[in-house]
Design an enzyme around this catalytic site. Structure first.
Site, mmCIF file in Angstrom:
data_model
loop_
_atom_site.group_PDB
_atom_site.id
_atom_site.type_symbol
_atom_site.label_atom_id
_atom_site.label_comp_id
_atom_site.label_asym_id
_atom_site.label_seq_id
_atom_site.Cartn_x
_atom_site.Cartn_y
_atom_site.Cartn_z
ATOM 1 N N SER A 207 51.671 4.803 5.842
ATOM 2 C CA SER A 207 52.447 5.328 5.728
ATOM 3 C C SER A 207 52.425 6.949 5.099
ATOM 4 O O SER A 207 53.090 7.665 4.705
ATOM 5 C CB SER A 207 52.475 4.596 4.455
ATOM 6 O OG SER A 207 53.062 3.442 4.566
ATOM 7 N N LYS B 16 49.101 5.647 -9.616
ATOM 8 C CA LYS B 16 49.469 6.648 -8.117
ATOM 9 C C LYS B 16 50.776 7.483 -8.245
ATOM 10 O O LYS B 16 51.379 6.945 -8.989
ATOM 11 C CB LYS B 16 49.852 4.806 -7.245
ATOM 12 C CG LYS B 16 47.866 5.021 -6.875
ATOM 13 C CD LYS B 16 48.518 3.442 -5.567
ATOM 14 C CE LYS B 16 46.852 3.097 -5.030
ATOM 15 N NZ LYS B 16 46.957 2.738 -3.473
ATOM 16 N N HIS C 264 52.953 -2.221 9.541
ATOM 17 C CA HIS C 264 52.737 -3.364 8.535
ATOM 18 C C HIS C 264 54.112 -4.519 8.613
ATOM 19 O O HIS C 264 53.611 -5.653 8.539
ATOM 20 C CB HIS C 264 53.711 -2.678 6.928
ATOM 21 C CG HIS C 264 53.077 -1.589 5.631
ATOM 22 N ND1 HIS C 264 53.848 -0.905 5.351
ATOM 23 C CD2 HIS C 264 51.819 -2.373 5.391
ATOM 24 C CE1 HIS C 264 52.823 -0.089 5.152
ATOM 25 N NE2 HIS C 264 51.720 -0.743 4.248
ATOM 26 N N ARG D 190 43.034 -0.955 10.313
ATOM 27 C CA ARG D 190 43.821 -0.302 11.498
ATOM 28 C C ARG D 190 42.088 0.264 11.980
ATOM 29 O O ARG D 190 41.725 0.254 13.433
ATOM 30 C CB ARG D 190 43.668 1.576 10.910
ATOM 31 C CG ARG D 190 45.680 0.426 10.780
ATOM 32 C CD ARG D 190 46.112 1.974 9.805
ATOM 33 N NE ARG D 190 45.557 1.655 8.341
ATOM 34 C CZ ARG D 190 45.736 2.596 7.283
ATOM 35 N NH1 ARG D 190 47.148 2.734 7.677
ATOM 36 N NH2 ARG D 190 45.275 1.843 6.355
HETATM 37 P P1 ADP Z 1 47.901 0.038 -0.326
HETATM 38 O O1 ADP Z 1 47.900 1.681 -0.922
HETATM 39 O O2 ADP Z 1 47.261 -0.813 -0.721
HETATM 40 O O3 ADP Z 1 46.535 0.754 0.856
HETATM 41 P P2 ADP Z 1 49.470 0.122 1.755
HETATM 42 O O4 ADP Z 1 50.754 -0.193 2.049
HETATM 43 O O5 ADP Z 1 48.802 1.715 2.820
HETATM 44 O O6 ADP Z 1 49.248 0.047 0.235
HETATM 45 O O7 ADP Z 1 48.733 -0.505 2.654
HETATM 46 C C1 ADP Z 1 48.913 -2.237 2.502
HETATM 47 C C2 ADP Z 1 48.033 -3.249 4.387
HETATM 48 O O8 ADP Z 1 48.661 -3.043 5.068
HETATM 49 C C3 ADP Z 1 46.385 -2.192 3.609
HETATM 50 O O9 ADP Z 1 45.398 -3.628 4.087
HETATM 51 C C4 ADP Z 1 46.220 -1.736 5.279
HETATM 52 O O10 ADP Z 1 45.120 -1.524 5.660
HETATM 53 C C5 ADP Z 1 47.645 -2.622 6.037
HETATM 54 N N1 ADP Z 1 47.718 -1.445 7.014
HETATM 55 C C6 ADP Z 1 48.342 -0.266 6.342
HETATM 56 N N2 ADP Z 1 49.070 0.819 7.709
HETATM 57 C C7 ADP Z 1 48.856 -0.913 8.666
HETATM 58 C C8 ADP Z 1 48.535 -0.306 10.105
HETATM 59 N N3 ADP Z 1 49.361 0.205 10.764
HETATM 60 N N4 ADP Z 1 48.449 -1.808 10.400
HETATM 61 C C9 ADP Z 1 48.208 -3.323 10.204
HETATM 62 N N5 ADP Z 1 47.386 -2.560 8.360
HETATM 63 C C10 ADP Z 1 47.989 -1.930 8.122
#
Ligand code: ADP
Length: 159
Positions: A128, A41, A17, A90
């Site tokens: 995450s 969630k 992120h 990703r």
């Molecule tokens: P959500 O539950 O809305 O998917 P996340 O916090 O898991 O929330 O992810 C938020 C955004 O960040 C999503 O678009 C996800 O694909 C992106 N994301 C998560 N991890 C990465 C990463 N390692 N690299 C790039 N984008 C990421």
């Protein structure tokens, strides 16, 4: 330049992120990292904990703000007068979900554009969910999350 929202769970924020935000924040006047607080969630960290961790990890990026929101991203966008939603991809596994969400958001708010940013190769395996699993088993978090998040995970999981 425009105003963008980067919505997500950030449970917790990872280097993946942080990398996305560092790369794109110069392209916008302002980016709001929107920490989701969905009642459907279950999260490891409370909304306030997730918000605080995002704040600590992005300190110094002056045009980046952090907010917690429980409603639809499009409603926040309308109220904040944002024109762009940022999401990350990703791998192919992320594609269908992100496409469906972008199309739904377009249906709900036709002037809002979703901008998809590809993960950097060094973080395209970082999520995450996996970070929490690694933390649960006492694995090395150094290359996955910033130090504040590592400490929060260790405190939360009693290690
Ligand atoms: P959500 O539950 O809305 O998917 P996340 O916090 O898991 O929330 O992810 C938020 C955004 O960040 C999503 O678009 C996800 O694909 C992106 N994301 C998560 N991890 C990465 C990463 N390692 N690299 C790039 N984008 C990421």
């Amino acid at each position: 330049m425009a105003k963008a929202i980067y919505p997500g769970s950030f449970d917790p924020i990872t280097f993946g992120h942080v990398d996305i935000i560092r790369r794109i924040h110069p392209l916008f006047d302002e980016i709001v990292v929107l920490v989701a607080n969905s009642e459907h969630k279950s999260y490891l960290f409370s909304p306030e904990e997730r918000e605080n961790l995002v704040r600590q990890c992005l300190a110094g990026l002056n045009n980046v703000k952090v907010e917690v929101y429980a409603g639809l991203t499009v409603n926040f966008a309308r109220q904040a007068k944002a024109e762009v939603i940022i999401r990350g991809i990703r791998a192919v596994a992320d594609f269908e979900y992100e496409m469906a969400m972008a199309n739904m958001n377009k249906k709900l708010h036709s002037e809002l554009e979703t901008l998809i940013v590809f993960a950097s190769p060094e973080y395209n395996y970082v999520s995450s969910r996996m970070v929490k699993e690694v933390a649960q088993h006492g694995g090395d978090l150094d290359n996955l999350v910033p130090p504040a998040v590592r400490k929060a995970l260790q405190d939360k999981l009693g290690r």
